[in-house]
Motif scaffolding. Structure first.
Motif, PDB file in Angstrom:
ATOM      1  N   MET A  68     -10.136  -0.110   1.022  1.00  0.00           N
ATOM      2  CA  MET A  68     -10.720  -0.580  -0.235  1.00  0.00           C
ATOM      3  C   MET A  68     -11.262  -2.007  -0.058  1.00  0.00           C
ATOM      4  SD  MET A  68      -7.972   0.657  -3.113  1.00  0.00           S
ATOM      5  CE  MET A  68      -8.010   2.321  -3.772  1.00  0.00           C
ATOM      6  N   VAL A 121      -2.916   4.379 -11.431  1.00  0.00           N
ATOM      7  CA  VAL A 121      -3.047   4.054 -10.013  1.00  0.00           C
ATOM      8  C   VAL A 121      -1.996   3.055  -9.546  1.00  0.00           C
ATOM      9  CG1 VAL A 121      -5.513   4.553  -9.922  1.00  0.00           C
ATOM     10  CG2 VAL A 121      -4.749   2.243 -10.517  1.00  0.00           C
ATOM     11  N   GLY A 126      -5.363  -2.751   0.078  1.00  0.00           N
ATOM     12  CA  GLY A 126      -4.349  -2.125  -0.767  1.00  0.00           C
ATOM     13  C   GLY A 126      -4.210  -2.888  -2.075  1.00  0.00           C
ATOM     14  N   LEU A 127      -2.988  -2.986  -2.552  1.00  0.00           N
ATOM     15  CA  LEU A 127      -2.677  -3.739  -3.765  1.00  0.00           C
ATOM     16  C   LEU A 127      -2.368  -5.173  -3.353  1.00  0.00           C
ATOM     17  CD1 LEU A 127      -1.972  -3.901  -6.829  1.00  0.00           C
ATOM     18  CD2 LEU A 127       0.365  -3.238  -6.187  1.00  0.00           C
ATOM     19  N   TRP A 185       5.277   0.871  -3.554  1.00  0.00           N
ATOM     20  CA  TRP A 185       4.289   0.180  -2.728  1.00  0.00           C
ATOM     21  C   TRP A 185       4.998  -0.499  -1.562  1.00  0.00           C
ATOM     22  CZ3 TRP A 185      -0.881   0.573  -3.913  1.00  0.00           C
ATOM     23  CH2 TRP A 185      -1.183   1.113  -5.175  1.00  0.00           C
ATOM     24  N   LEU A 242      -6.415  -4.086  -7.095  1.00  0.00           N
ATOM     25  CA  LEU A 242      -6.463  -2.854  -6.323  1.00  0.00           C
ATOM     26  C   LEU A 242      -7.880  -2.303  -6.407  1.00  0.00           C
ATOM     27  CD1 LEU A 242      -4.948  -0.645  -4.710  1.00  0.00           C
ATOM     28  CD2 LEU A 242      -4.539   0.512  -6.886  1.00  0.00           C
ATOM     29  N   GLY A 243      -8.654  -2.506  -5.351  1.00  0.00           N
ATOM     30  CA  GLY A 243     -10.042  -2.063  -5.394  1.00  0.00           C
ATOM     31  C   GLY A 243     -10.797  -2.770  -6.504  1.00  0.00           C
ATOM     32  N   THR A 265      -6.093   5.379   2.883  1.00  0.00           N
ATOM     33  CA  THR A 265      -7.326   5.214   2.097  1.00  0.00           C
ATOM     34  C   THR A 265      -7.361   3.852   1.423  1.00  0.00           C
ATOM     35  OG1 THR A 265      -7.462   7.595   1.709  1.00  0.00           O
ATOM     36  CG2 THR A 265      -8.703   6.165   0.221  1.00  0.00           C
ATOM     37  N   GLN A 266      -6.225   3.402   0.905  1.00  0.00           N
ATOM     38  CA  GLN A 266      -6.180   2.121   0.205  1.00  0.00           C
ATOM     39  C   GLN A 266      -6.447   0.940   1.138  1.00  0.00           C
ATOM     40  OE1 GLN A 266      -2.266   2.530  -1.393  1.00  0.00           O
ATOM     41  NE2 GLN A 266      -2.938   3.593  -3.246  1.00  0.00           N
ATOM     42  N   GLY A 318       0.797  -1.215   0.000  1.00  0.00           N
ATOM     43  CA  GLY A 318       0.000   0.000   0.000  1.00  0.00           C
ATOM     44  C   GLY A 318       0.826   1.260   0.000  1.00  0.00           C
ATOM     45  N   GLN A 319       0.123   2.389  -0.212  1.00  0.00           N
ATOM     46  CA  GLN A 319       0.761   3.706  -0.251  1.00  0.00           C
ATOM     47  C   GLN A 319       0.149   4.677   0.755  1.00  0.00           C
ATOM     48  OE1 GLN A 319       0.022   4.536  -4.415  1.00  0.00           O
ATOM     49  NE2 GLN A 319       2.099   3.912  -5.003  1.00  0.00           N
TER      50      GLN A 319
END
Length: 392
Positions: free
Chosen positions: A45, A125, A49-50, A130, A59-60, A41-42, A37-38
């Protein structure tokens, strides 16, 4: 005729040769898989995150599926062909395929994918660095403990108890039950609360540890009922140091004070008795003595768990009646409401409680001074702390 058939067959074969068919994708190395993640907010999701697994990046609502590629090392992967899909994509042509590299440097994942045949980023995105994330279902050891305010404050024994499964309060009440936490490799002291529940309210936020200080920042999750609340605040870690505890039994002729099995036992000679867990100990400097209202310099403060007396309450109530007007006024009633029977009736309904803290000072010739907090008329009437305490 035969010549035409042969020409048509050759044309079909050549057309097939011109198509770009993926050769298949080897799985990504283990070092490239997991959650990354960064920003906070992520973490909230649908994905954490990712999320990277054997052949996909999610990612989302975005999914990148690798259909051709191979590893070039334990932390490097060459993507030959990848397909992009958005969960709520609008009509029209799907995004063109991508290619590029996925690599890891320490705890940082780098995704460098471009549209095939161009230098354009595959999806903006995915750009940037990350950081490796951990999805936790229990509070890590580093954040567990009891946290609260100053040892001499009026609410010194009100704090947070953080254990593996959630957050409770030293004075009782509902707990915060932890569901999911996210911990980043570059900010291990910050726990992102992805899922938690407090008194039937869904909460999100952060638990931040800075040295010996902890900050709890929770708020109702999206969709929570209007007026819903989640706990927030800050405090320092509470510890119990044996060097701050009195040894043996301290006795001033009216009250005895001792430590037994990690608990304070405070007993009046007329039978009033308190037994309380020790939440925290703290040294008290001479400088602090000028401001905290305790009537002797230096010594130690012992913060105690909230409790009611285990014996002797009736005798305490009888003594309270002798100073009913004083207690009545201390409870916030006016002069007129604190005369005669009115004061007695008010005090009769007072339920004595145990102290929130005990201060013990070092005196001359092995004698000690001791005081109870808060310095209320109720406590001072039922526990006579005057004079010196001798160690026995």
């Amino acid at each position: 005729m035969r010549a035409c058939v042969r020409l048509l067959a050759c044309a079909l074969v050549c057309a097939a040769c011109g198509e770009k068919t993926p050769a298949g994708a080897a799985e990504l190395p283990e070092r490239l898989r997991g959650a990354f993640g960064q920003n906070e907010t992520q973490a909230h999701m649908p994905t954490v995150g990712l999320q990277v697994d054997a052949t996909t990046l999610k990612l989302g609502e975005l999914t990148v599926t690798i259909t051709a590629g191979h590893a070039t090392g334990p932390e490097d992967y060459q993507v030959g062909h990848a397909e992009v899909a958005w969960e709520k994509a609008k009509g029209g042509k799907p995004p063109p395929p991508c290619k590029g590299t996925i690599s890891r440097q320490g705890d940082t994942l780098l995704v460098k994918l471009t549209r095939e045949g161009t230098e354009d980023a595959c999806e903006s995105v995915l750009a940037g660095e990350w950081k490796a994330w951990q999805l936790l279902t229990a509070v890590p050891e580093s954040h567990r403990g009891t946290y609260g305010g100053d040892a001499r404050s009026s609410d010194a024994n009100v704090g947070l108890r953080i254990d593996a499964t959630g957050i409770g309060f030293t004075d009782g009440g509902p707990r915060v039950t932890i569901g999911e936490l996210v911990q980043s490799s570059n900010k291990p002291d910050t726990l992102i609360v992805r899922k938690a529940k407090f008194d039937d309210v869904d909460c999100t936020g952060q638990i931040i540890k800075e040295g010996e200080t902890l900050k709890l920042q929770l708020k109702p999750a999206e969709g929570a009922p209007e007026g819903a609340q989640c706990p927030h605040g800050s405090g320092t870690r509470w510890t119990v140091d044996a060097k701050h505890l009195p040894t043996g039994t301290l006795d001033n002729g009216a009250v005895t004070l001792r430590v037994k099995d990690g608990r304070i036992v405070l007993e009046d000679k007329q039978g009033l008795r308190c037994e309380q867990d020790i939440l925290r100990t703290s040294a008290r400097s001479v400088t602090e003595s000028a401001y905290d209202g305790i009537p002797f310099p230096g010594g130690h403060v012992l913060v105690l768990a909230p409790a009611a007396p285990v014996a002797g309450v009736d005798g305490c109530k009888k003594r309270l009646l002798t100073v009913a007007p004083t207690i009545c006024r201390q409870l916030g009633e006016g002069e007129e409401e604190c005369d005669g029977e009115a004061a007695a009736q008010l005090v009769a309904n007072v339920e004595p409680s145990c102290p929130t803290a005990i201060a013990v000072g070092e005196g001359m010739r092995g004698e000690h001074k001791a005081a109870l907090l808060p310095a209320s008329a109720v406590l001072l009437t039922c526990f006579d702390m005057t004079g010196a305490f001798a160690a026995k």
